[in-house]
Design a protein around this motif. Structure first.
Motif, PDB file in Angstrom:
ATOM      1  N   CYS A 168       0.832  -1.212   0.000  1.00 55.49           N
ATOM      2  CA  CYS A 168       0.000   0.000   0.000  1.00 55.49           C
ATOM      3  C   CYS A 168       0.864   1.259   0.000  1.00 55.49           C
ATOM      4  N   ALA A 184       2.466   1.702  -3.335  1.00 51.42           N
ATOM      5  CA  ALA A 184       1.473   2.150  -4.310  1.00 51.42           C
ATOM      6  C   ALA A 184       1.196   3.641  -4.162  1.00 51.42           C
ATOM      7  N   VAL A 185       1.098   4.120  -2.915  1.00 51.08           N
ATOM      8  CA  VAL A 185       0.859   5.541  -2.682  1.00 51.08           C
ATOM      9  C   VAL A 185       1.982   6.390  -3.279  1.00 51.08           C
ATOM     10  N   GLU A 239      -1.603  -2.580  -7.527  1.00 52.91           N
ATOM     11  CA  GLU A 239      -0.822  -2.844  -6.321  1.00 52.91           C
ATOM     12  C   GLU A 239      -1.569  -2.359  -5.077  1.00 52.91           C
ATOM     13  N   ALA A 240      -2.183  -1.171  -5.171  1.00 54.17           N
ATOM     14  CA  ALA A 240      -2.938  -0.634  -4.037  1.00 54.17           C
ATOM     15  C   ALA A 240      -4.148  -1.512  -3.722  1.00 54.17           C
ATOM     16  N   ILE A 291      -4.632  -3.432  -0.163  1.00 54.39           N
ATOM     17  CA  ILE A 291      -5.757  -3.112   0.717  1.00 54.39           C
ATOM     18  C   ILE A 291      -6.585  -4.357   1.038  1.00 54.39           C
TER      19      ILE A 291
END
Length: 254
Positions: free
Chosen positions: A136, A139-140, A174-175, A179
């Motif tokens: 996460c 990804a951010v 990916e996010a 999650i």
């Protein structure tokens, strides 16, 4: 050249911008650094653009702040750090600091969640959370500048080089996988996504770094990063492959 008004070697003269609409952060950093090094600072404020421009013209410098020690001009904040033997990283110098920060915080968050949920940090779920939270965070970093990430990604990703739009889809995938893995939900979605992008990524990085011997910057922490492509990006992709296989296996076998 301005002269020190005192003869003590542990005194310094600092010129920095202090205006109503602008307080120079590097001036504050220079003052703080000098004081931490044991210097008494004679602090001169440049309170207008005209005064600042006149100072720079008089001393033949292009920037402020400027520090003088024993009548010798040391320079700006970076020069002052060098003067005191501290590391100054160049703009193009590679660094692992972003990924160290990401993995360290993800690890501590995973331990915190494990403690809150099970009363212990030594749980299998903590390990799963560590990988999922890392995904996460990574990804951010990419989503902050998808355009920049996709451009860097095209340098080495085999699928993106054939289908450019994949570089824009990757960070969302990916996010999403990360999650869902944090929640432990919809494994039939998260596992295939993680396995797909992780496998392509691992093959791409391995080919670029270990077969083609190319020296590239890693897009793993977003566009414009100075993290070298190699072990870190390969590890990111291998973690996704592992989770893509592990999560459905754990769900199936209970």
């Amino acid at each position: 050249m301005p002269k020190d008004t005192v003869s003590d070697a542990k005194k310094a003269v600092l010129y920095r911008m202090v205006m109503e609409d602008h307080l120079c952060p590097y001036g504050l950093k220079s003052k703080d650094l000098l004081e931490r090094e044991g210097y008494e600072v004679e602090d001169h404020h440049l309170t207008s653009r005209a005064e600042t421009d006149a100072f720079k013209k008089e001393h033949g410098v292009e920037t402020t702040p400027q520090t003088f020690i024993s009548g010798e001009r040391i320079g700006g904040y970076d020069a002052l750090r060098k003067h005191f033997g501290q590391e100054v990283r160049g703009e193009d110098e590679t660094t692992y600091q972003p990924v160290i920060a990401i993995f360290s915080v993800a690890f501590l968050m995973a331990l915190g969640l494990s403690w809150a949920s099970f009363g212990s940090v030594f749980t299998l779920r903590a390990f799963e959370w560590f990988i999922a939270i890392s995904m996460c965070f990574l990804a951010v970093q990419k989503l902050k500048d998808v355009e920049g990430f996709s451009t860097m990604f095209l340098n080495y990703d085999l699928l993106a080089q054939r289908w450019v739009r994949y570089g824009y889809i990757y960070p969302f995938g990916e996010a999403l996988a990360g999650i869902l893995m944090v929640a432990g939900a919809l494994v039939w979605i998260s596992a295939p996504v993680a396995l797909f992008i992780g496998t392509i990524g691992a093959v791409s990085v391995f080919k670029a770094v270990y077969i083609d011997k190319r020296e590239l910057k890693c897009a793993c922490v977003g566009g414009g990063s100075n993290v070298p492509l190699g072990f870190v990006s390969l590890t990111e992709n291998l973690m996704m492959i592992f989770m893509g296989l592990w999560m459905p296996a754990r769900a199936f076998f209970g």
